[in-house]
Scaffold this motif. Structure first.
Motif, mmCIF file in Angstrom:
data_model
loop_
_atom_site.group_PDB
_atom_site.id
_atom_site.type_symbol
_atom_site.label_atom_id
_atom_site.label_comp_id
_atom_site.label_asym_id
_atom_site.label_seq_id
_atom_site.Cartn_x
_atom_site.Cartn_y
_atom_site.Cartn_z
ATOM 1 N N ALA A 79 31.993 -16.628 -54.323
ATOM 2 C CA ALA A 79 33.390 -17.433 -55.322
ATOM 3 C C ALA A 79 34.643 -16.989 -55.137
ATOM 4 O O ALA A 79 35.366 -17.755 -55.998
ATOM 5 C CB ALA A 79 33.106 -16.101 -56.249
ATOM 6 N N ALA A 80 35.014 -16.602 -53.866
ATOM 7 C CA ALA A 80 35.847 -15.750 -53.127
ATOM 8 C C ALA A 80 36.554 -16.627 -51.944
ATOM 9 O O ALA A 80 37.164 -16.126 -51.198
ATOM 10 C CB ALA A 80 36.424 -14.111 -52.879
ATOM 11 N N ALA A 81 35.308 -16.884 -51.727
ATOM 12 C CA ALA A 81 34.889 -17.554 -50.204
ATOM 13 C C ALA A 81 36.226 -19.044 -50.121
ATOM 14 O O ALA A 81 37.145 -18.818 -48.455
ATOM 15 C CB ALA A 81 33.762 -18.227 -49.929
ATOM 16 N N ASP A 82 36.807 -19.322 -50.810
ATOM 17 C CA ASP A 82 37.934 -20.304 -51.229
ATOM 18 C C ASP A 82 37.179 -22.019 -49.447
ATOM 19 O O ASP A 82 38.359 -21.762 -48.812
ATOM 20 C CB ASP A 82 39.369 -20.395 -50.672
ATOM 21 N N LEU A 83 36.123 -21.504 -49.009
ATOM 22 C CA LEU A 83 35.637 -22.622 -48.262
ATOM 23 C C LEU A 83 36.721 -24.261 -48.581
ATOM 24 O O LEU A 83 36.193 -24.603 -49.387
ATOM 25 C CB LEU A 83 33.898 -22.225 -47.970
ATOM 26 N N PRO A 84 36.012 -24.674 -47.298
ATOM 27 C CA PRO A 84 36.132 -26.241 -47.303
ATOM 28 C C PRO A 84 35.529 -27.228 -48.144
ATOM 29 O O PRO A 84 34.734 -27.046 -48.325
ATOM 30 C CB PRO A 84 36.103 -26.583 -45.483
#
Length: 270
Positions: free
Chosen positions: A35-40
């Motif tokens: 949920a906190a990864a903020d991936l492409p």
């Protein structure tokens, strides 16, 4: 091809995820907190912990390529044999490993197994220069122990590019790639590059060896790290100072310069 990237939110892992997605590959990005990864966009964030191999089973399902790191938190992984066994059972065919100078259980397990593996050994990340950002931004000064060593720092995107190539193309299994940037720079040269980019001079205040030791101790660094840092400055390994052609040979394009890296991160130094 379906590829699992471990360390996906790290300096190199995030770059690798982005490059593989841009290449049109199916990418799973392993993280302890999706949920906190903020991936492409386009990457599938999946939960897993390399220190707990059983958590990797769902992430490895259907995967044919795997990028591994050798640390779990701040400690070398002790679970390399279990991870490699799970990867082999899942049908993984190609593995890249972001390796340190001292082998971990990951490298040991791969050497004893049948998977096609490629070791990546970057000498020093350009991203390490971020340690200088606050004092440059607030004072225009860097205080450091400088014995005159040079460093052939490598851009994290180039490390990722070599990993992506090894995961997507034949001919890299069993290889160990020493990765450097295209220049070997002294600390004053790095500061001059940063100063040119931000439009003001960055002053170097040289600390004595004892001042450097006292500063690191006061910051809470253990004695083992203090000694390592001093030895790295006074007696650096030659491999870290000499430019290697690996990035261009593997990827077909020249390595990114430190000036390019600074331009990408200039807001952090202004």
């Amino acid at each position: 091809m379906s590829i699992l990237v471990t360390g996906a939110t790290g300096t190199v892992g995030r770059q690798l995820v982005q490059q593989l997605v841009q290449a049109g590959e199916q990418v799973r990005a392993l993280t302890r907190d999706p949920a906190a990864a903020d991936l492409p966009a386009g990457a599938e964030a999946v939960r897993g912990d390399l220190t707990k191999p059983d958590t990797l089973r769902p992430a490895l399902d259907g995967v044919t390529g795997l990028h591994l790191i050798t640390f779990g938190g701040d400690e070398p992984l002790q679970t390399g044999y279990e991870i490699v066994e799970l990867a082999a059972k899942a049908g993984v065919r190609r593995v890249t490993v972001l390796s340190g100078w001292d082998p971990s259980t990951v490298e040991q397990a791969l050497e004893q197994g049948d998977l096609g593996w490629t070791l990546l050994q970057p000498v020093e990340f350009m991203a390490n220069a971020l340690e200088l950002a606050e004092s440059i931004r607030t004072e225009g000064v860097v205080r450091a122990f400088d014995a005159g060593r040079t460093s052939a720092m490598v851009h994290e995107a180039d490390i990722a590019a070599v990993a992506a190539t090894a995961l997507l193309q034949d001919g890299h299994a069993g290889k160990t790639y020493l990765l450097t940037g295209p220049q070997s720079l002294t600390l004053p040269e790095k500061l001059s590059t940063i100063g040119s980019a931000i439009g003001r001079t960055v002053e170097l205040v040289r600390l004595t060896e004892e001042q450097a030791r006292e500063g690191m101790r006061a910051s809470g660094f253990p004695e083992e790290y203090v000694e390592f840092a001093i030895q790295l400055e006074t007696n650096p390994p030659e491999a870290g100072m000499v430019v290697a052609p690996t990035v261009q040979e593997v990827t077909g394009r020249p390595g990114r310069t430190f000036a390019e890296w600074v331009a990408e991160h200039i807001s952090l130094f202004r």
